[in-house]
Motif scaffolding. Structure first.
Motif, PDB file in Angstrom:
ATOM      1  N   PRO A  94       0.850  -1.195   0.000  1.00 18.39           N
ATOM      2  CA  PRO A  94       0.000   0.000   0.000  1.00 18.39           C
ATOM      3  C   PRO A  94       0.884   1.243   0.000  1.00 18.39           C
ATOM      4  O   PRO A  94       2.032   1.183   0.433  1.00 18.39           O
ATOM      5  CB  PRO A  94      -0.779  -0.120   1.303  1.00 18.39           C
ATOM      6  CG  PRO A  94       0.062  -0.962   2.186  1.00 18.39           C
ATOM      7  CD  PRO A  94       0.852  -1.880   1.300  1.00 18.39           C
ATOM      8  N   ARG A  95       0.353   2.352  -0.532  1.00 20.45           N
ATOM      9  CA  ARG A  95       1.161   3.570  -0.552  1.00 20.45           C
ATOM     10  C   ARG A  95       0.531   4.603   0.394  1.00 20.45           C
ATOM     11  O   ARG A  95      -0.649   4.957   0.247  1.00 20.45           O
ATOM     12  CB  ARG A  95       1.240   4.141  -1.971  1.00 20.45           C
ATOM     13  CG  ARG A  95       2.363   5.162  -2.138  1.00 20.45           C
ATOM     14  CD  ARG A  95       2.762   5.286  -3.601  1.00 20.45           C
ATOM     15  NE  ARG A  95       1.722   5.933  -4.397  1.00 20.45           N
ATOM     16  CZ  ARG A  95       1.530   7.258  -4.417  1.00 20.45           C
ATOM     17  NH1 ARG A  95       2.295   8.044  -3.695  1.00 20.45           N
ATOM     18  NH2 ARG A  95       0.580   7.775  -5.167  1.00 20.45           N
ATOM     19  N   ILE A  96       1.322   5.051   1.368  1.00 21.36           N
ATOM     20  CA  ILE A  96       0.813   6.050   2.313  1.00 21.36           C
ATOM     21  C   ILE A  96       0.937   7.428   1.669  1.00 21.36           C
ATOM     22  O   ILE A  96       2.041   7.903   1.394  1.00 21.36           O
ATOM     23  CB  ILE A  96       1.596   6.002   3.641  1.00 21.36           C
ATOM     24  CG1 ILE A  96       1.390   4.626   4.308  1.00 21.36           C
ATOM     25  CG2 ILE A  96       1.145   7.113   4.588  1.00 21.36           C
ATOM     26  CD1 ILE A  96       2.310   4.356   5.471  1.00 21.36           C
ATOM     27  N   VAL A  97      -0.201   8.049   1.357  1.00 24.84           N
ATOM     28  CA  VAL A  97      -0.207   9.355   0.693  1.00 24.84           C
ATOM     29  C   VAL A  97       0.125  10.455   1.707  1.00 24.84           C
ATOM     30  O   VAL A  97       0.880  11.374   1.427  1.00 24.84           O
ATOM     31  CB  VAL A  97      -1.576   9.620   0.025  1.00 24.84           C
ATOM     32  CG1 VAL A  97      -1.575  10.948  -0.709  1.00 24.84           C
ATOM     33  CG2 VAL A  97      -1.946   8.475  -0.899  1.00 24.84           C
ATOM     34  N   SER A  98      -0.469  10.339   2.892  1.00 21.06           N
ATOM     35  CA  SER A  98      -0.135  11.313   3.943  1.00 21.06           C
ATOM     36  C   SER A  98      -0.311  10.658   5.302  1.00 21.06           C
ATOM     37  O   SER A  98      -1.107   9.734   5.459  1.00 21.06           O
ATOM     38  CB  SER A  98      -1.019  12.554   3.835  1.00 21.06           C
ATOM     39  OG  SER A  98      -2.344  12.227   4.204  1.00 21.06           O
ATOM     40  N   LEU A  99       0.451  11.157   6.266  1.00 20.08           N
ATOM     41  CA  LEU A  99       0.347  10.639   7.629  1.00 20.08           C
ATOM     42  C   LEU A  99       0.425  11.826   8.582  1.00 20.08           C
ATOM     43  O   LEU A  99       1.344  12.645   8.479  1.00 20.08           O
ATOM     44  CB  LEU A  99       1.494   9.656   7.913  1.00 20.08           C
ATOM     45  CG  LEU A  99       1.490   9.007   9.308  1.00 20.08           C
ATOM     46  CD1 LEU A  99       0.287   8.084   9.479  1.00 20.08           C
ATOM     47  CD2 LEU A  99       2.786   8.220   9.531  1.00 20.08           C
ATOM     48  N   ARG A 100      -0.572  11.946   9.456  1.00 21.12           N
ATOM     49  CA  ARG A 100      -0.596  13.104  10.356  1.00 21.12           C
ATOM     50  C   ARG A 100      -0.894  12.673  11.787  1.00 21.12           C
ATOM     51  O   ARG A 100      -1.533  11.650  12.013  1.00 21.12           O
ATOM     52  CB  ARG A 100      -1.657  14.116   9.889  1.00 21.12           C
ATOM     53  CG  ARG A 100      -1.358  14.694   8.519  1.00 21.12           C
ATOM     54  CD  ARG A 100      -2.470  15.625   8.073  1.00 21.12           C
ATOM     55  NE  ARG A 100      -2.580  16.794   8.950  1.00 21.12           N
ATOM     56  CZ  ARG A 100      -3.678  17.528   9.054  1.00 21.12           C
ATOM     57  NH1 ARG A 100      -4.754  17.207   8.372  1.00 21.12           N
ATOM     58  NH2 ARG A 100      -3.706  18.578   9.844  1.00 21.12           N
ATOM     59  N   VAL A 142      -2.156  -5.885   5.152  1.00 19.82           N
ATOM     60  CA  VAL A 142      -1.253  -5.425   6.203  1.00 19.82           C
ATOM     61  C   VAL A 142      -1.939  -4.437   7.153  1.00 19.82           C
ATOM     62  O   VAL A 142      -1.408  -4.082   8.188  1.00 19.82           O
ATOM     63  CB  VAL A 142       0.015  -4.797   5.564  1.00 19.82           C
ATOM     64  CG1 VAL A 142      -0.310  -3.427   4.962  1.00 19.82           C
ATOM     65  CG2 VAL A 142       1.154  -4.689   6.572  1.00 19.82           C
ATOM     66  N   LEU A 143      -3.172  -4.020   6.791  1.00 18.46           N
ATOM     67  CA  LEU A 143      -3.822  -2.962   7.579  1.00 18.46           C
ATOM     68  C   LEU A 143      -4.052  -3.377   9.036  1.00 18.46           C
ATOM     69  O   LEU A 143      -3.932  -2.576   9.952  1.00 18.46           O
ATOM     70  CB  LEU A 143      -5.150  -2.549   6.923  1.00 18.46           C
ATOM     71  CG  LEU A 143      -5.043  -2.040   5.471  1.00 18.46           C
ATOM     72  CD1 LEU A 143      -6.417  -1.664   4.937  1.00 18.46           C
ATOM     73  CD2 LEU A 143      -4.087  -0.854   5.370  1.00 18.46           C
ATOM     74  N   TRP A 144      -4.356  -4.666   9.240  1.00 19.08           N
ATOM     75  CA  TRP A 144      -4.517  -5.186  10.605  1.00 19.08           C
ATOM     76  C   TRP A 144      -3.269  -4.952  11.432  1.00 19.08           C
ATOM     77  O   TRP A 144      -3.337  -4.503  12.570  1.00 19.08           O
ATOM     78  CB  TRP A 144      -4.762  -6.700  10.567  1.00 19.08           C
ATOM     79  CG  TRP A 144      -6.134  -7.065  10.157  1.00 19.08           C
ATOM     80  CD1 TRP A 144      -6.508  -7.605   8.968  1.00 19.08           C
ATOM     81  CD2 TRP A 144      -7.309  -6.919  10.936  1.00 19.08           C
ATOM     82  NE1 TRP A 144      -7.854  -7.795   8.944  1.00 19.08           N
ATOM     83  CE2 TRP A 144      -8.373  -7.385  10.154  1.00 19.08           C
ATOM     84  CE3 TRP A 144      -7.573  -6.427  12.212  1.00 19.08           C
ATOM     85  CZ2 TRP A 144      -9.684  -7.389  10.588  1.00 19.08           C
ATOM     86  CZ3 TRP A 144      -8.872  -6.437  12.652  1.00 19.08           C
ATOM     87  CH2 TRP A 144      -9.919  -6.908  11.846  1.00 19.08           C
ATOM     88  N   ALA A 145      -2.140  -5.307  10.813  1.00 21.03           N
ATOM     89  CA  ALA A 145      -0.862  -5.189  11.518  1.00 21.03           C
ATOM     90  C   ALA A 145      -0.577  -3.723  11.855  1.00 21.03           C
ATOM     91  O   ALA A 145      -0.041  -3.409  12.919  1.00 21.03           O
ATOM     92  CB  ALA A 145       0.250  -5.780  10.668  1.00 21.03           C
ATOM     93  N   TRP A 146      -0.950  -2.824  10.947  1.00 24.32           N
ATOM     94  CA  TRP A 146      -0.770  -1.388  11.206  1.00 24.32           C
ATOM     95  C   TRP A 146      -1.546  -0.958  12.447  1.00 24.32           C
ATOM     96  O   TRP A 146      -1.015  -0.316  13.346  1.00 24.32           O
ATOM     97  CB  TRP A 146      -1.284  -0.558  10.013  1.00 24.32           C
ATOM     98  CG  TRP A 146      -0.386  -0.559   8.815  1.00 24.32           C
ATOM     99  CD1 TRP A 146       0.737  -1.301   8.620  1.00 24.32           C
ATOM    100  CD2 TRP A 146      -0.559   0.247   7.651  1.00 24.32           C
ATOM    101  NE1 TRP A 146       1.286  -1.033   7.393  1.00 24.32           N
ATOM    102  CE2 TRP A 146       0.506  -0.077   6.775  1.00 24.32           C
ATOM    103  CE3 TRP A 146      -1.494   1.187   7.243  1.00 24.32           C
ATOM    104  CZ2 TRP A 146       0.649   0.531   5.521  1.00 24.32           C
ATOM    105  CZ3 TRP A 146      -1.357   1.790   6.008  1.00 24.32           C
ATOM    106  CH2 TRP A 146      -0.285   1.460   5.152  1.00 24.32           C
TER     107      TRP A 146
END
Ligand SMILES: [Zn+2]
Ligand SMILES: [Zn+2]
Ligand SMILES: [Zn+2]
Ligand SMILES: [Zn+2]
Ligand SMILES: [Zn+2]
Ligand SMILES: [Zn+2]
Length: 498
Positions: A94-100, A142-146
């Motif tokens: 997956p590509r993280i476009v933004s993280l805040r 992978v979202l679960w692991a996140w």
């Protein structure tokens, strides 16, 4: 192939949404290309209330001195905008476009994690897809692991922000440490509330499980009841006038209460009850109408248990006012009041007082001090009898204010009169009754005077006419006046007026 990946993405999003409702948001889908853009709001929950130290910017990162400290169980969520490309989950990360790391209620720049920290988090999240593929096999999202890594707060340890069980957060440059502290506390309280509202709790009255949003948790003991059970219990207590039951009804708390000394009835009014049950808590359970009755009953109970209490006459305050306890400040107040009166007397020593008191003789100067009260909340000094601003011991209640008190009493029905008598206590009730009698006598006298007498124009004394002649001489001031027209006159005019 893209169709199968797209379906796997859908499944993962649906499963995640059901466990974290409200935390996963599908922003856009492209079913042709087979990709999703999603918004994630990943909660950050600490395992328990964790001692947290806020360091200030001025300090070096290794400094051990704390600028502020608190205990928190929740940090603001991390929000991520993520593109799930057509090859995800099997072939492409997956590509993280933004993280805040937004701080709720803070609109300025900067979050609770620095940009440097956020890049580290982003790197770790990106790397997790590869390790997850190796550990769990192809096609596993992978979202679960996140969510697991962030919401369990493991990531705070991995970032080196936790040591010896203490969380250390640098204050963002845009905020002061005290402001940061308030914002984190508010966020923690809101998250705790929303956790409570979302979870199911057993009610200590009906033993049924209810969602937190239809429950009430009492402040100090933490006992939980469904709203309708506690409403039923407290509403009945208020209707029956058993105020002691407007408290926690759980068996353990009732036992504990019975073993403790009874709290002073004034604690209710200052929200100082040891069980933390404030007027706002009672109102949230029983509503506006019943909380009014609860207030009235509590006031009555306070006066019954401690008759020297009264209530502040200031409309918007109405706090319970205890009798003066410390004789020291009272002497000071007395001395000050006396000085004030003397100054006033000097100031208008030539003018006779027009504010004569109708009950001068019912209250001596010494006993008038018993009528002095000062509100501990708004500091208004007032007379317990006429309920006006304190007029000093020598002035007595002004006729206007005394009449207001008398009229309030005469216009009241029996229940209201009882409340007034309770408010005044026995001694001042006697004084008020004297005022009421004075008032009634005054009314009678006025009526009688209209029919049978005339007032002296010199001193306003009522003179009854006793002879046929209209010429009157006042017994008090020796003014000669005409009975028929009331004018002070020389003897010759009266002869003409016959
Ligand atoms: Zn219940
Ligand atoms: Zn309890
Ligand atoms: Zn007040
Ligand atoms: Zn007064
Ligand atoms: Zn006269
Ligand atoms: Zn006349």
């Amino acid at each position: 192939m893209a169709g199968a990946e797209y379906a796997l993405q859908d499944d993962e999003i649906a499963a995640l949404s059901s466990i974290y409702p409200g935390h996963v948001d599908i922003e856009s889908v492209d079913s042709v290309k087979g990709c999703h853009i999603i918004g994630l709001s990943i909660p950050v929950d600490l395992p328990s209330a964790t001692p947290t130290v806020l360091t200030s910017v001025a300090q070096s990162p290794t400094s051990t001195s704390a600028a502020a400290s608190l205990e928190i169980a929740h940090l603001p969520s991390l929000s991520a905008r993520v593109l799930l490309p057509s090859g995800y989950p099997s072939n492409t990360p997956p590509r993280i476009v933004s993280l805040r790391a937004r701080i709720p209620k803070h609109d300025g720049p900067g979050g609770w994690l620095s940009n440097r920290m956020l890049s580290k988090v982003q790197e770790r999240l990106a790397a997790m897809w590869t390790s997850e593929q190796e550990a769990a096999g192809e096609g596993v999202g992978v979202l679960w692991a996140w969510f697991d890594w962030v919401s369990s707060s493991q990531f705070l340890h991995d970032l080196g922000l936790v040591s010896n069980g203490i969380l250390r957060l640098p204050t963002p440059p845009a905020l002061t440490t005290s402001m940061y502290l308030l914002l984190l506390k508010a966020n923690d309280a809101a998250a705790t509330r929303s956790d409570f509202e979302g979870a199911a709790h057993p009610c200590a009255i009906c033993f049924g499980d209810r969602k937190g949003r239809s429950c009430v948790q009492l402040p100090a003991c933490g006992c939980v009841f469904c709203h309708s059970c506690l409403h039923g219990f407290w509403a009945l207590a208020i209707q029956e006038g058993s105020l002691t039951n407007v408290a926690c009804p759980s068996v353990d708390c009732v036992k504990a209460r019975a073993a403790r000394p009874v709290e002073h009835a004034a604690a209710v009014f200052d929200d100082k009850r040891s069980d933390g049950i404030t007027a706002a808590v009672v109102e949230s359970v029983v509503g506006k109408e019943l909380v009014k009755r609860w207030h009235t009953l509590s006031a009555k109970r306070l006066i019954e248990t401690d008759p020297l209490y009264t209530f502040c006459p200031h409309e918007r305050c109405q706090a319970p006012v205890p009798p003066p306890t410390d004789p020291e400040p009272r002497e000071v107040q007395q001395a000050e009041a006396v000085r004030k009166v003397i100054r006033l007397d000097i100031g208008k020593s030539e003018v006779p007082s027009s504010k004569s008191s109708s009950h001068e003789d019912t209250l001596s100067v010494a006993s008038r001090w018993d009528n002095f009260r000062q509100c501990p909340r708004c500091e208004m000094a007032f007379c317990i009898l006429c309920r006006a601003t304190w007029h000093g011991v020598h002035a007595g209640c002004s006729i206007k204010d005394a009449e207001k008190a008398v009229r309030e009493y005469l216009d009241a029905d029996e229940e209201q009169r009882e409340a007034i008598r309770a408010r005044l206590g026995p001694r001042n009730t006697d004084a008020l009754m004297a005022l009421v009698r004075d008032h009634e006598l005054h009314q009678l006298l006025q009526e009688w005077a209209k029919a049978n007498a005339s007032a002296c124009p010199g001193c306003k004394s009522i003179i009854e006419k006793s002879e046929g002649c209209n010429h009157m001489t006042c017994d008090h001031c020796r003014t000669h006046f005409c009975y028929r027209c009331g004018a002070a006159v020389g003897l010759s005019i009266i002869e003409q007026c016959r």
